[in-house]
Design a protein around this motif. Structure first.
Motif, mmCIF file in Angstrom:
data_model
loop_
_atom_site.group_PDB
_atom_site.id
_atom_site.type_symbol
_atom_site.label_atom_id
_atom_site.label_comp_id
_atom_site.label_asym_id
_atom_site.label_seq_id
_atom_site.Cartn_x
_atom_site.Cartn_y
_atom_site.Cartn_z
ATOM 1 N N GLY A 120 61.740 29.259 52.995
ATOM 2 C CA GLY A 120 60.562 28.920 53.777
ATOM 3 C C GLY A 120 59.913 27.607 53.404
ATOM 4 O O GLY A 120 59.039 27.120 54.130
ATOM 5 N N SER A 121 60.330 27.011 52.295
ATOM 6 C CA SER A 121 59.729 25.731 51.908
ATOM 7 C C SER A 121 60.154 24.610 52.851
ATOM 8 O O SER A 121 59.383 23.681 53.109
ATOM 9 C CB SER A 121 60.109 25.381 50.463
ATOM 10 O OG SER A 121 61.509 25.440 50.269
ATOM 11 N N PHE A 122 61.364 24.698 53.370
ATOM 12 C CA PHE A 122 61.865 23.759 54.379
ATOM 13 C C PHE A 122 62.641 24.583 55.399
ATOM 14 O O PHE A 122 63.562 25.318 55.041
ATOM 15 C CB PHE A 122 62.784 22.700 53.762
ATOM 16 C CG PHE A 122 62.129 21.888 52.678
ATOM 17 C CD1 PHE A 122 61.345 20.794 52.988
ATOM 18 C CD2 PHE A 122 62.304 22.231 51.347
ATOM 19 C CE1 PHE A 122 60.733 20.045 51.982
ATOM 20 C CE2 PHE A 122 61.708 21.492 50.334
ATOM 21 C CZ PHE A 122 60.920 20.399 50.655
ATOM 22 N N LEU A 123 62.278 24.454 56.667
ATOM 23 C CA LEU A 123 62.917 25.232 57.720
ATOM 24 C C LEU A 123 63.348 24.326 58.867
ATOM 25 O O LEU A 123 62.657 23.352 59.188
ATOM 26 C CB LEU A 123 61.964 26.300 58.258
ATOM 27 C CG LEU A 123 61.567 27.414 57.283
ATOM 28 C CD1 LEU A 123 60.507 28.308 57.917
ATOM 29 C CD2 LEU A 123 62.789 28.237 56.881
ATOM 30 N N PRO A 124 64.481 24.630 59.498
ATOM 31 C CA PRO A 124 64.920 23.830 60.647
ATOM 32 C C PRO A 124 64.083 24.115 61.882
ATOM 33 O O PRO A 124 63.618 25.234 62.099
ATOM 34 C CB PRO A 124 66.376 24.273 60.850
ATOM 35 C CG PRO A 124 66.443 25.643 60.269
ATOM 36 C CD PRO A 124 65.461 25.670 59.131
ATOM 37 N N VAL A 125 63.894 23.093 62.703
ATOM 38 C CA VAL A 125 63.222 23.231 63.990
ATOM 39 C C VAL A 125 64.250 23.483 65.089
ATOM 40 O O VAL A 125 64.034 24.293 65.990
ATOM 41 C CB VAL A 125 62.393 21.968 64.307
ATOM 42 C CG1 VAL A 125 61.768 22.056 65.693
ATOM 43 C CG2 VAL A 125 61.322 21.761 63.241
ATOM 44 N N GLY A 126 65.374 22.783 65.000
ATOM 45 C CA GLY A 126 66.433 22.930 65.982
ATOM 46 C C GLY A 126 67.468 23.957 65.550
ATOM 47 O O GLY A 126 67.215 24.794 64.671
ATOM 48 N N SER A 127 68.656 23.855 66.134
ATOM 49 C CA SER A 127 69.686 24.867 65.928
ATOM 50 C C SER A 127 70.996 24.285 65.407
ATOM 51 O O SER A 127 72.067 24.861 65.623
ATOM 52 C CB SER A 127 69.944 25.619 67.237
ATOM 53 O OG SER A 127 70.270 24.709 68.284
#
Length: 260
Positions: A120-127
């Motif tokens: 959860g510290s860095f999460l993707p926005v796209g896929s």
């Protein structure tokens, strides 16, 4: 697959010449039609331009060709989608903050069955697998070094390790920069050149365009350009070895080694 373009230099320099040839591959001389992007570091800031349209027909790309933005670190990408739809959020480069600095990342390749656990510290926005890899890389980096930004040797050793780990899932050609250094890793194909005094006249391979760099530089300038396929036909480009990590600082190859 996609193609990458990076620049690292010892004085702010524009990338108009190289980007003009590179963008031509985004739908005219090559098949990379699924979006493009470019990021320029300027001081503590980053100018980011992305578009899901092909680089050859994008009005934003035309702006970049005509607007000589000067930077010491630039990362550009033209996309041929392997994972993720053709949408704006899936266009590279991707940008995140870590230790009070922007980090810019772009990837060429295809990672199979790559599904790391993200905290959860860095999460993707796209896929895309690419953005997932970027988030995982930053997460591991923070886990390794905590709240204290590491020095360049320690960060380079980490990059050798993490690139080898992720590359086990497929092709992982990448560019990563925090505005101070440009990290590059080759799984399959990358080339670079360092332009310095005495500067040559260079001619693009994909466009009828030449430039005499001696007319637009000083004897102190040093500019490294890194790209998937050489951009010019009359210069001597050096090809990476598979698994090789190169770190560029101030236009020099600061470190070159085997990822292990």
């Amino acid at each position: 697959m996609c193609q990458l373009l990076g620049m690292n230099c010892n004085t702010p320099t524009d990338i108009v010449f190289s980007f003009t040839g590179f963008a031509t591959r985004g739908g005219l001389t090559d098949e990379h039609k699924d979006g493009w992007g470019i990021a320029f570091f300027e001081g503590n800031g980053v100018r980011l331009f992305v578009d899901h349209q092909p680089a050859m027909s994008s009005p934003v790309a035309e702006l970049i060709k005509r607007y000589p933005i000067q930077s010491e670190n630039v990362i550009a990408h033209i996309r041929k989608a392997t994972q993720g739809e053709v949408t704006l959020e899936n266009c590279h480069p991707f940008v995140r903050e870590c230790w009070g600095k922007y980090w810019v990342f772009a990837h060429n390749g295809d990672l199979k069955n790559f599904a790391p656990q993200l905290n959860g510290s860095f999460l993707p926005v796209g896929s895309t697998d690419s953005e997932t890899a970027f988030c995982y890389l930053l997460q591991r980096m923070r886990e390794r070094f905590g709240e204290q930004s590491p020095d360049l040797p320690a960060l380079s050793r980490f990059m050798q390790e993490i690139c080898a780990e992720i590359a086990a899932y497929g092709t992982f050609n990448l560019m990563l920069s925090n505005g101070e250094a440009l990290f590059t890793h080759c799984s399959t194909k990358l080339h670079y050149i360092v332009r310095q005094y005495p500067f040559p006249t260079a001619s693009l391979s994909d466009e009828q365009m030449s430039v005499d760099f001696s007319e637009v530089t000083t004897p102190r300038d040093k500019v490294a350009v890194i790209v998937t396929e050489p951009l010019t036909h009359n210069e001597c480009w050096t090809q990476y070895q598979p698994g090789e990590l190169k770190v560029f600082v101030d236009g020099d190859v600061w470190l070159a080694g085997e990822a292990a």
